[in-house]
Write a protein that holds these residues in place. Structure first.
Motif, PDB file in Angstrom:
ATOM      1  N   UNK A 152      45.850  49.498  26.257  1.00 19.41           N
ATOM      2  CA  UNK A 152      44.489  49.692  25.742  1.00 19.41           C
ATOM      3  C   UNK A 152      44.055  51.142  25.859  1.00 19.41           C
ATOM      4  N   UNK A 153      44.428  51.804  26.958  1.00 24.38           N
ATOM      5  CA  UNK A 153      44.026  53.201  27.143  1.00 24.38           C
ATOM      6  C   UNK A 153      44.628  54.083  26.055  1.00 24.38           C
ATOM      7  N   UNK A 154      45.901  53.887  25.752  1.00 32.87           N
ATOM      8  CA  UNK A 154      46.525  54.720  24.727  1.00 32.87           C
ATOM      9  C   UNK A 154      46.014  54.367  23.335  1.00 32.87           C
ATOM     10  N   UNK A 155      45.688  53.109  23.091  1.00 32.37           N
ATOM     11  CA  UNK A 155      45.065  52.746  21.818  1.00 32.37           C
ATOM     12  C   UNK A 155      43.719  53.446  21.678  1.00 32.37           C
ATOM     13  N   UNK A 156      42.948  53.466  22.766  1.00 36.34           N
ATOM     14  CA  UNK A 156      41.655  54.155  22.762  1.00 36.34           C
ATOM     15  C   UNK A 156      41.838  55.646  22.508  1.00 36.34           C
ATOM     16  N   UNK A 157      42.815  56.230  23.177  1.00 37.23           N
ATOM     17  CA  UNK A 157      43.078  57.667  23.047  1.00 37.23           C
ATOM     18  C   UNK A 157      43.384  58.041  21.595  1.00 37.23           C
ATOM     19  N   UNK A 158      44.251  57.280  20.953  1.00 36.46           N
ATOM     20  CA  UNK A 158      44.636  57.610  19.584  1.00 36.46           C
ATOM     21  C   UNK A 158      43.502  57.329  18.590  1.00 36.46           C
ATOM     22  N   UNK A 159      42.785  56.233  18.807  1.00 31.75           N
ATOM     23  CA  UNK A 159      41.712  55.876  17.873  1.00 31.75           C
ATOM     24  C   UNK A 159      40.572  56.875  17.925  1.00 31.75           C
ATOM     25  N   UNK A 160      40.273  57.400  19.112  1.00 32.07           N
ATOM     26  CA  UNK A 160      39.124  58.294  19.278  1.00 32.07           C
ATOM     27  C   UNK A 160      39.501  59.770  19.199  1.00 32.07           C
ATOM     28  N   UNK A 161      40.787  60.080  19.080  1.00 32.26           N
ATOM     29  CA  UNK A 161      41.236  61.469  19.172  1.00 32.26           C
ATOM     30  C   UNK A 161      40.630  62.342  18.066  1.00 32.26           C
ATOM     31  N   UNK A 162      40.167  63.520  18.482  1.00 34.27           N
ATOM     32  CA  UNK A 162      39.666  64.527  17.558  1.00 34.27           C
ATOM     33  C   UNK A 162      40.390  65.842  17.840  1.00 34.27           C
TER      34      UNK A 162
END
Length: 342
Positions: free
Chosen positions: A201-211
């Motif tokens: 979940x953390x890496x999914x969050x990281x990629x989805x929110x990455x700017x």
């Protein structure tokens, strides 16, 4: 796959911090020879009888003098305790000592109430995620001179080398730390040996929110690393036997017991037997807090976990019962993964 190590500088049985630091130096030099990418050292407070790693910025300065090529960094500096400027100055000096091979791993954690009081840390921050993000951004801005001229800090200079500055990483064990890394556009390392259930979940969050970062020290695309607790031995059975210490320590922590780790024999007795070897294939939703195996088994397990979160570098938390076991584990694992030694 790239492999790295995080070393907590454990104090040997009946030993001292002097021996613990000497062991960390030996581990770093071996890791350099074997082809590991980086070695990070940790920050723990109030546990000096068992863990000598309290001040990564000091130990890293010594490691810089004792190594030549391996990247060195903090896993992590606990930024909630410190001024961003002071942290940036420390890592600027480290970069000057080890040009172009320093990582500023930035995290946060509270210790016991007594430790936090002694460190002058406020345990009740109104917006902890926002506060942490501001501090991480400030460290990166100091390191790379990103403050505009009109900013109050615009004329503050940080020491460093021509090959640097230190590379900022955001470290954590929850999706909230992933959001901080993503919003700032910085590399992210997840501590799966703390909360493995949140890794995917953390890496999914990281990629989805990455700017893509506006910081000079930032990155344009997500870059991640996952840290796991792992021990390698010649056979799966022997590796499981060594893993018994980690399993027993975890059970003690669940009971609120903190102290010197048991011996292998004591751990096996506490557990009621040797733990089952980690299977060579994990279920899709299975992520053990610690894993073990032969070089072939462990290499396959690390591939599975790295693929699951989409990273190409794994950091190994040293978890072997003795320093000699740890060095042998690192050697066998390097062979199993096929690292190119220096």
């Amino acid at each position: 796959m790239d492999l790295s190590i995080v070393d907590l500088s454990p104090v040997p049985d009946s030993g001292t911090a002097t021996e613990a630091y000497a062991n960390t130096v030996e581990a770093a030099q071996q890791a350099e020879r074997l082809g590991y990418t980086r070695l990070w050292v940790a920050e723990h407070h109030g546990r000096a009888e068992t863990l000598a790693g309290t001040t990564p910025e000091v130990l890293l300065g010594h490691l810089a003098a004792e190594t030549d090529a391996i990247r060195l960094g903090s896993g992590a500096v606990l930024l909630n305790h410190y001024s961003p400027l002071k942290v940036a100055e420390q890592f600027g000096a480290l970069d000057a000592l080890a040009p172009g091979r320093v990582d500023a791993g930035l995290g946060r954690a509270n210790g016991s109430p007594a430790v936090d009081r002694a460190l002058g840390t406020d345990r009740h921050v109104e917006d902890p995620d926002g506060d942490h993000a501001e501090k991480v951004e400030a460290v990166a801005s100091h390191l790379y001179g990103d403050f505009p001229d009109e900013h109050p800090y615009g004329d503050i200079e940080i020491p460093g080398s021509a090959e640097g500055p230190a590379v900022p990483w955001v470290l954590g064990s929850s999706p909230s730390s992933a959001e901080v890394a993503a919003e700032l556009g910085l590399p992210y390392c997840f501590a799966a040996f703390i909360r493995p259930q949140f890794a995917t979940r953390a890496f999914e969050t990281y990629r989805a929110a990455f700017e893509p970062s506006e910081l000079t020290g930032g990155i344009d695309e997500p870059r991640g690393m996952v840290a796991v607790n792992a021990v390698c031995a010649e056979t799966d059975g022997e590796a499981a036997r060594l893993r018994s210490v980690t399993e027993a320590v975890f059970r003690r922590m669940q009971r609120g017991e903190v102290g010197s780790p048991p011996t292998v024999e004591e751990a096996i007795d506490e557990l009621g037997g040797v733990p089952e070897p980690t299977p060579d294939r994990l279920d899709a939703d299975e992520w053990p807090r610690s894993i073990s195996g032969s070089p072939e088994t462990l290499a396959g397990l690390l591939d599975q976990l790295a693929d699951r979160v989409g990273v190409d570098e794994v950091m190994i938390q040293q978890s072997a019962p003795t320093h000699e076991d740890a060095l042998r584990s690192h050697e066998l694992l390097a062979d199993g993964v096929g690292l190119d030694g220096r």
